[in-house]
Design an enzyme around this catalytic site. Structure first.
Site, short mmCIF file in Angstrom:
data_model
loop_
_atom_site.label_atom_id
_atom_site.label_comp_id
_atom_site.label_asym_id
_atom_site.label_seq_id
_atom_site.Cartn_x
_atom_site.Cartn_y
_atom_site.Cartn_z
N ARG A 148 -1.82 4.17 -6.99
CA ARG A 148 -1.20 3.71 -5.73
C ARG A 148 0.26 3.29 -5.92
NH1 ARG A 148 -4.91 5.98 -5.01
NH2 ARG A 148 -6.90 5.36 -4.11
N SER A 168 -7.25 -0.51 2.29
CA SER A 168 -7.49 -1.42 1.15
C SER A 168 -6.38 -2.45 1.07
CB SER A 168 -7.54 -0.63 -0.15
OG SER A 168 -8.69 0.18 -0.15
N GLU A 178 -2.09 -4.03 -2.19
CA GLU A 178 -1.84 -2.60 -1.98
C GLU A 178 -1.06 -2.41 -0.68
OE1 GLU A 178 -5.03 0.27 -2.62
OE2 GLU A 178 -4.28 1.52 -0.97
#
Ligand SMILES: Cc1cc2nc3c(=O)[nH]c(=O)nc-3n(C[C@H](O)[C@H](O)[C@H](O)COP(=O)(O)OP(=O)(O)OC[C@H]3O[C@@H](n4cnc5c(N)ncnc54)[C@H](O)[C@@H]3O)c2cc1C
Length: 299
Positions: A172, A221, A291
């Protein structure tokens, strides 16, 4: 007279004090000083070249991984909306997609072209621009597994070409300069039977419906999974699954997803995330890393 009174001219839309909440999944946040929706990439390049270099520029995809803070976003916010940015073409095993195209549409096009490998994009509700920045992925696959290259514009309006290796992708995360605005990406798929690719896409879509609050105001998320841990288990173990905090809470269905269930402010949502980070650190001694991107000014 301020900088917003002397903006470069453009063929696209230039909107002052434009609320950004409607452009995000959480549906919260303040206004952009200026929201620019360019007519096409030349319009964007010309605008960036002429814009005072001191003015900050931020890009939004469809806002499925961001919290826009309540005080709004300083400078110019850019949205790559409409057809000129959403084209998808296939040739041989290559798929070229505009940065404004939805990942799910790219997955669908890959099935039609009989190309496997991009099915997981059906499960990610963002755009290609967001996927390039986030190295978006699910079910064991990530953007870095299928990407060949991408084209973008620098803050100064110059074209840049990035090969996959130039992104320095990790989980990510991309090492590419944050001020590049991605315009187009090229992917490679593996030849397969179109019906088989379409069937795998249907499976992913059905699985999402069952396991994620995809009809809620959410941001996906909240935290990255720390090495050796699942964030949803840590949030649950610390007692935060479904516990209200202002108008926000972590979803009962997926405890790494925050939801705006009752007119939350951006501050409610961000404070909830920070509170849970601290709680997990103190109770379980694990550091949760955001995130979700948070942009803009607090009130
Ligand atoms: C229900 C739900 C499920 C999700 N599931 C997943 C999942 O399984 N896997 C996963 O990885 N993510 C998931 N997400 C998160 C999100 O969809 C991805 O991170 C997606 O890639 C973000 O794309 P976006 O267009 O919404 O970008 P935004 O949220 O608008 O922006 C995210 C970041 O990308 C940058 N960005 C956007 N467009 C560009 C561009 N053209 N050029 C440069 N930078 C750009 C923004 O500046 C920002 O930093 C989920 C989100 C939701 C709401």
């Amino acid at each position: 007279m301020t900088w917003t009174d002397s903006l470069p001219s453009a063929r696209g839309k230039l909107l002052r004090d434009e609320p950004l909440g409607p452009f995000t999944w959480f549906r919260v946040g303040g206004a952009a000083d200026v929201l620019f929706i360019p007519a096409d990439s030349d319009d964007l390049a010309d605008f960036l070249k002429a814009l005072d270099p001191a003015v900050p520029v931020t890009v939004l995809g469809v806002g499925s991984n961001v919290i826009v803070r309540d005080g709004g976003v300083e400078g110019v916010v850019i949205r790559l909306a409409g057809r000129p940015f959403a084209g998808i073409t296939t040739e041989g095993d290559a798929i070229t997609a505009g940065a404004g195209a939805l990942d799910a549409m790219v997955a669908k096009a890959s099935a039609k072209a009989g190309l496997a490998g991009l099915e997981f994009y059906a499960g990610i509700p963002g755009t290609i621009g967001g996927a390039l920045t986030m190295n978006a992925g699910c079910y064991g696959a990530e953007t870095k597994d299928i990407l060949v290259s991408a084209r973008g514009l620098t803050r100064a309006g110059a074209w840049v070409d990035y090969a996959l290796a130039d992104f320095g992708y990790t989980y990510r995360h991309s090492e590419a300069p944050v001020d590049i605005i991605w315009i187009e990406a090229v992917y490679r798929g593996t030849p397969d039977v179109p019906e088989a690719v379409a069937a795998r896409i249907a499976e992913i879509t059905a699985r999402r419906e069952q396991t994620q609050p995809i009809r809620e105001k959410t941001g996906g998320s909240t935290f990255k999974n720390p090495p050796g841990h699942s964030s949803w288990k840590l949030v649950e173990a610390a007692g935060w699954r479904g516990k209200p905090f202002g108008g926000a809470k972590f979803s009962e269905l997926h405890s790494n997803f925050m939801i705006n269930f009752n007119d939350a402010t951006a501050a409610d949502i961000e404070d909830l995330g920070n509170t849970v980070r601290e709680d997990v650190q103190s109770k379980l001694n694990v550091n949760l890393e955001w995130e979700i991107k948070r942009i803009g000014r607090p009130v």
